[in-house]
Design an enzyme around this catalytic site. Structure first.
Site, short mmCIF file in Angstrom:
data_model
loop_
_atom_site.label_atom_id
_atom_site.label_comp_id
_atom_site.label_asym_id
_atom_site.label_seq_id
_atom_site.Cartn_x
_atom_site.Cartn_y
_atom_site.Cartn_z
N LEU A 155 0.83 -1.20 0.00
CA LEU A 155 0.00 0.00 0.00
C LEU A 155 0.86 1.25 0.00
O LEU A 155 1.82 1.34 0.75
CB LEU A 155 -0.89 0.03 1.25
CG LEU A 155 -1.70 -1.22 1.56
CD1 LEU A 155 -2.44 -1.05 2.88
CD2 LEU A 155 -2.69 -1.50 0.43
N LYS A 206 9.01 -8.07 -0.54
CA LYS A 206 8.69 -6.74 -0.03
C LYS A 206 9.94 -5.84 0.00
O LYS A 206 9.92 -4.69 -0.43
CB LYS A 206 8.09 -6.89 1.38
CG LYS A 206 7.89 -5.62 2.14
CD LYS A 206 6.82 -4.77 1.51
CE LYS A 206 6.84 -3.38 2.09
NZ LYS A 206 5.60 -2.94 2.59
N ASN A 210 10.66 -2.34 -2.32
CA ASN A 210 10.95 -1.02 -1.77
C ASN A 210 12.37 -0.57 -2.09
O ASN A 210 12.61 0.61 -2.35
CB ASN A 210 10.69 -1.00 -0.25
CG ASN A 210 9.22 -0.75 0.05
OD1 ASN A 210 8.40 -0.63 -0.86
ND2 ASN A 210 8.86 -0.67 1.32
N GLY A 259 10.97 9.90 1.38
CA GLY A 259 10.74 9.97 2.82
C GLY A 259 9.65 9.00 3.20
O GLY A 259 9.35 8.05 2.46
N CYS A 262 8.51 4.09 5.33
CA CYS A 262 8.87 2.76 4.81
C CYS A 262 10.19 2.65 4.06
O CYS A 262 11.03 1.83 4.42
CB CYS A 262 7.74 2.26 3.91
SG CYS A 262 6.16 2.26 4.76
N LYS A 265 13.49 3.07 6.09
CA LYS A 265 13.54 2.06 7.16
C LYS A 265 13.81 0.67 6.56
O LYS A 265 14.65 -0.09 7.05
CB LYS A 265 12.21 2.06 7.92
CG LYS A 265 12.11 1.01 8.99
CD LYS A 265 10.68 0.83 9.48
CE LYS A 265 9.87 0.05 8.50
NZ LYS A 265 8.98 -0.97 9.03
N ARG A 329 6.09 11.34 9.21
CA ARG A 329 7.22 10.51 9.64
C ARG A 329 8.30 10.51 8.56
O ARG A 329 8.02 10.27 7.39
CB ARG A 329 6.75 9.07 9.91
CG ARG A 329 6.00 8.94 11.22
CD ARG A 329 5.46 7.54 11.40
NE ARG A 329 4.41 7.22 10.44
CZ ARG A 329 3.91 6.01 10.27
NH1 ARG A 329 4.38 5.00 10.98
NH2 ARG A 329 2.95 5.80 9.40
C1 UGA Z 1 6.02 2.69 -0.18
C2 UGA Z 1 5.80 1.75 -1.37
O1 UGA Z 1 5.56 2.52 -2.54
C3 UGA Z 1 4.61 0.82 -1.12
O2 UGA Z 1 4.48 -0.09 -2.19
C4 UGA Z 1 4.86 0.05 0.20
O3 UGA Z 1 3.75 -0.78 0.51
C5 UGA Z 1 5.05 1.03 1.32
O4 UGA Z 1 6.17 1.91 1.01
C6 UGA Z 1 5.35 0.25 2.58
O5 UGA Z 1 6.41 -0.37 2.66
O6 UGA Z 1 4.48 0.18 3.45
P1 UGA Z 1 4.86 4.94 0.66
O7 UGA Z 1 6.00 5.03 1.62
O8 UGA Z 1 3.50 5.14 1.16
O9 UGA Z 1 4.87 3.52 -0.09
O10 UGA Z 1 5.07 6.06 -0.43
P2 UGA Z 1 5.66 6.18 -1.87
O11 UGA Z 1 4.61 6.65 -2.76
O12 UGA Z 1 6.41 4.97 -2.29
O13 UGA Z 1 6.70 7.39 -1.69
C7 UGA Z 1 7.84 7.26 -0.88
C8 UGA Z 1 8.69 8.52 -1.01
O14 UGA Z 1 9.28 8.60 -2.30
C9 UGA Z 1 7.91 9.83 -0.83
O15 UGA Z 1 8.68 10.73 -0.08
C10 UGA Z 1 7.73 10.32 -2.24
O16 UGA Z 1 7.59 11.72 -2.34
C11 UGA Z 1 9.04 9.86 -2.88
N1 UGA Z 1 8.96 9.71 -4.35
C12 UGA Z 1 8.09 8.81 -4.89
C13 UGA Z 1 9.79 10.48 -5.15
O17 UGA Z 1 10.60 11.31 -4.67
N2 UGA Z 1 9.72 10.32 -6.51
C14 UGA Z 1 8.86 9.42 -7.09
O18 UGA Z 1 8.85 9.32 -8.34
C15 UGA Z 1 8.03 8.66 -6.26
#
Ligand code: UGA
Length: 452
Positions: A155, A206, A210, A259, A262, A265, A329
């Site tokens: 998610l 998983k 990530n 950031g 997830c 970490k 976070r």
């Molecule tokens: C992430 C994964 O995408 C999920 O599949 C996973 O289930 C989740 O971690 C988890 O381990 O629980 P999430 O942390 O909610 O999801 O958010 P993301 O959309 O992946 O974004 C993570 C970070 O990367 C954010 O700070 C976002 O701004 C940044 N990001 C994302 C970028 O800088 N560029 C991008 O193209 C995409």
């Protein structure tokens, strides 16, 4: 099926519980956090997530969900028990499994007939095996059959309801056939591919996902830095890259670094448990290091552009780690504020912050910044605007109005939300990620030449 979620008011637990309830299961979301249980029982949500309020209403209207702090009820009434408790970062990047271990012991003390125990929490490879040992030890002399299954979640915050209801795949790790049958039954109404494997491989999927996502982000951030230095435009580079099907278009947005709770970490955890298995992972270590450089680069740029920072006002738009969530976070915006204030101690710098959903942060940071009620007050007389989160309402801002509101028209757009040609044409000094400030001069001189 009767399903219980332990840690059922947390981010993953709640969305999973509500999603499974919508799919017709009878779900009990159990949590020790009484405040959250009460909130949910009052029909309110403890977190901000698009589409979740509707899901809660539908599940409660259909009597498919119960929120309780009673573990006994949760365990006794369900044949399938999902553990979605927090697995935060522990010492030296290791995962802190204490909540999971505690939950396993409590569940083991309660079960008296066959149960399938599903690990939803993200935990290092080998955790299902460890869980089996813990349960066996706590059953003591009771003979109670059980099995432990891995079922990682994918998610994304801000998109989690859609991700749960319409996943791209479901990954299930089982070591015995009986639990395979039960897990397939649980997900029978989902019309998506099921990847069925052993628990260790499932746990690793998983981390691999990530780590790969984080790698793409660090990769594009590095390409952005080169682009800035050689006066190329990252937007054009991305256009040229994304049309290559082997590369694809997602997770290539340059920004302030990844950031949230997830990616960082999980990368640290992977590096830590890989180290114990004698795998060094230099590539993934570099991905993390690259990520830390992003914020430092932004801060260096802001300080050098403002020159004498004393008494200046910085406006920051966005606090959540990405749009669509109120989660701060490990948010790049929070790191930026912390580092900025640390560097500019004694300068009487004023920092005004606006986020559409986050209205405060943890102390001591909270009392060191101002939270104006609206964007206009945040930007009035500012000497620098830093965009940290890509909220849609920021994209729609009237740039001409901003120009007149600010004392110094300087924008640092870490999400590249503004069209830089327009920004330059209005007279702003502008820095996006992967767009050299020199591009302005290039555009100007090209324009002048074409007029001549
Ligand atoms: C992430 C994964 O995408 C999920 O599949 C996973 O289930 C989740 O971690 C988890 O381990 O629980 P999430 O942390 O909610 O999801 O958010 P993301 O959309 O992946 O974004 C993570 C970070 O990367 C954010 O700070 C976002 O701004 C940044 N990001 C994302 C970028 O800088 N560029 C991008 O193209 C995409």
């Amino acid at each position: 099926m009767n399903v219980s979620i332990i840690g059922g008011t947390g981010y993953v637990g709640l969305i999973t519980g509500l999603g499974l309830a919508i799919h017709g299961n009878n779900v009990i979301c159990m949590d020790t956090d009484l405040r959250k249980i009460e909130t949910l029982n009052n029909g309110e949500l403890p977190i901000y997530e698009e589409g979740l309020a509707e899901l809660l209403k539908e599940a409660t209207d259909r009597n498919k969900i119960v929120f309780t702090n009673c573990l006994k009820t949760a365990v006794n009434k369900s044949e399938l028990i999902m553990l979605a408790v927090g697995t935060p970062e522990g010492k030296n990047g290791e995962t802190d499994l204490s909540h999971l271990v505690q939950a396993l012991k409590l569940v083991a003390n309660q079960i008296d007939s066959y149960r399938t125990i599903v690990i939803k929490s993200t935990a290092p490879v080998g955790t299902c095996e460890m869980a089996r040992t813990i349960i066996k030890d706590h059953l003591k002399n009771r003979f109670t059959p059980f099995d432990v299954v891995s079922n990682p979640e994918f998610l994304r915050e801000g998109n989690a309801v859609r991700d749960f209801l319409k996943p791209e795949r479901i990954v299930i790790g089982v070591d015995v056939y009986a639990s395979e049958v039960i897990m397939k039954e649980l997900y029978q109404s989902f019309d998506v591919p099921i990847v069925l494997t052993d628990t260790r491989s499932s746990e690793m999927v998983k981390y691999a996902c990530n780590a790969y996502l984080a790698t793409r982000i660090s990769f594009i951030n590095e390409i952005s830095e080169i682009s800035e230095k050689v006066n190329a435009d990252v937007h054009a580079i991305l256009e040229g890259m994304k049309l290559d099907k082997r590369i694809g278009e997602l997770y290539l947005n340059p920004g302030p670094g990844f950031g949230g709770p997830c990616l960082t970490k999980d990368l640290k955890s992977l590096i830590s448990f890989a180290g114990k298995a004698n795998a060094e992972l230099p590539l993934l270590k570099a991905v993390l290091e690259r990520n830390e450089v992003q914020i430092s680069n932004i801060i260096d740029y802001v300080i050098s552009e403002l020159q004498d920072v004393r008494g200046k006002k910085i406006a920051v738009l966005g606090l959540s780690f990405k749009a669509g969530t109120n989660d701060t976070r490990n948010s790049p915006a929070v790191h930026l504020l912390e580092k900025l204030l640390e560097k500019l101690l004694d300068t009487k710098i004023l920092i005004h912050v606006y986020d559409p959903v986050v209205k405060s942060i943890e102390e001591p940071l909270n009392s060191r910044v101002v939270f104006p009620k609206n964007i206009e007050d945040t930007l009035r007389n500012a000497d620098c605007l830093i965009v940290m989160t890509e909220w849609p309402k920021f994209k729609e801002l009237d740039l001409e109005k901003i120009y007149h509101l600010m004392r110094t028209p300087l924008i640092v757009d870490t999400r590249n939300i503004f069209p830089y040609r327009k920004v330059y044409s209005l007279g702003f000094r502008y820095k996006g990620i992967g767009i050299a400030s020199k591009r302005f001069e290039t555009i100007q001189s090209t324009l002048e030449k074409s007029i001549v």
